[in-house]
Design a protein around this motif. Structure first.
Motif, PDB file in Angstrom:
ATOM      1  N   THR A 124      44.221  26.785  91.357  1.00 33.80           N
ATOM      2  CA  THR A 124      42.938  26.580  92.040  1.00 33.80           C
ATOM      3  C   THR A 124      42.886  27.418  93.322  1.00 33.80           C
ATOM      4  O   THR A 124      41.807  27.811  93.760  1.00 33.80           O
ATOM      5  N   PRO A 150      41.282  23.291  96.772  1.00 36.00           N
ATOM      6  CA  PRO A 150      42.146  24.254  96.087  1.00 36.00           C
ATOM      7  C   PRO A 150      43.574  24.216  96.637  1.00 36.00           C
ATOM      8  O   PRO A 150      43.789  23.964  97.822  1.00 36.00           O
ATOM      9  N   THR A 192      37.159  22.803  94.112  1.00 31.09           N
ATOM     10  CA  THR A 192      37.641  22.951  92.737  1.00 31.09           C
ATOM     11  C   THR A 192      38.032  21.558  92.232  1.00 31.09           C
ATOM     12  O   THR A 192      38.999  20.973  92.713  1.00 31.09           O
TER      13      THR A 192
END
Ligand code: MF3
Ligand code: CO
Ligand code: CO
Length: 296
Positions: free
Chosen positions: A83, A126, A115
């Protein structure tokens, strides 16, 4: 979440329509200026700043960048990436276009994109998570370009989806489509939520309550709030120049959520999959225009 402010405008205060004149010399007395009166009324009653054609043009450009970012992410999504790889792509691509990623440092959010993997509903941060075959991932981007914001997201399949993944992504995508189909002058904010809830619950899925669509453009989160559930005819009447998001978060199981220790990541309480699609729309004279248009 945005706070509503209900302030009364005095006769000698600046007009809430933004003209720079005193209220008493402007929209208070202008009987020949229906759009101006609506603009002042929406500002005063709801804190909603209606957008001009010039404002909309700028938000449309920011929306084009949203589409470019989501297309670039779609190209890179595959098993084995992290991510953080998505974060780096979104950050670099945004800065290359002389834009700013609104999530970065927004209320302490540490990255440039959200994400949200599998049971994560929204606001996933992320990091070092590695995508694997069969995952679903929502990527939510909000660039600021030429001083204005556009907000959009899609949920992607990683490799080959299983039947639950296939279903929740299909229902989330159609939920956004149905919500957007209610956007026209004279309908209300409640009509949007009502239509989404009818459809998603009819498919045996559930609608998240804690996060809602929102006005957007001059700021990240402006009034009004746009719930993805509710009753027909309820809430603020839609008028041309309103710019807001529709972004239903749909769970495969129950609607309840938990916020993780990081204070951001929202996950389904029952561990079921969750999916989301988001667009920024403007109410026009006849209906709507998506400022972040992608196929639904
Ligand atoms: N883009 C999200 C929305 O649709 C908000 C993310 S806030 C962040 O409203 F700080 F997490 F980026
Ligand atoms: Co949004
Ligand atoms: Co968003």
């Amino acid at each position: 979440m945005m706070k509503h402010k209900f302030t009364k405008v005095g006769r000698n205060d600046p007009c809430p329509c933004g003209s720079g004149q005193k209220y008493k010399k402007c929209c208070l007395v202008k009987t020949d200026n229906a759009p101006g009166r609506v603009k002042a009324e929406y500002a005063q009653k709801y804190g909603i700043r209606l957008k001009t054609p010039a404002d909309i043009e700028k938000i449309r450009s920011a929306g084009n960048l949203v589409i470019g970012l989501l297309d670039a992410v779609e190209e890179m999504v595959r098993p084995g990436i992290t991510t953080e790889d998505i974060n780096r792509l979104v950050h670099d691509h945004t800065v290359d276009r002389h834009a700013t990623p609104a999530p970065l440092n927004y209320r302490g959010f540490p990255k440039s994109v959200c994400t949200s993997l599998n049971e994560v509903i929204c606001h996933g941060i992320p990091g070092d998570q590695v995508l694997k075959d069969g995952d679903i991932i929502n990527v939510d981007v909000t660039p600021i370009l030429d001083g204005v914001y556009a907000d959009g997201s899609k949920t992607f399949f990683v490799g080959t989806p299983g039947p639950d993944a296939e279903k929740i992504v299909r229902v989330a995508r159609k939920s956004l489509h149905i919500g957007m189909s209610m956007v026209q002058p004279g309908n209300t904010v409640g009509d949007i939520g009502w239509a989404i809830q009818q459809y998603a619950e009819g498919e045996g899925c559930s609608v998240v309550r804690e996060f809602v669509g929102h006005g957007v453009g001059f700021g990240f989160h402006e009034p009004p709030q746009v719930p993805h559930f509710g009753r027909k005819g309820e809430g603020i009447v839609l008028v041309p120049g309103m710019v807001f998001t529709v972004e239903p978060m749909i769970n495969h199981g129950k609607k309840e959520l938990i916020i993780l220790e990081d204070k951001w990541t929202a996950v389904t309480k029952d561990g079921s999959l969750s999916a989301q699609f988001e667009q920024t729309v403007v109410v026009t004279e006849n209906g709507l225009e998506s400022l972040t248009p992608f196929e639904l």
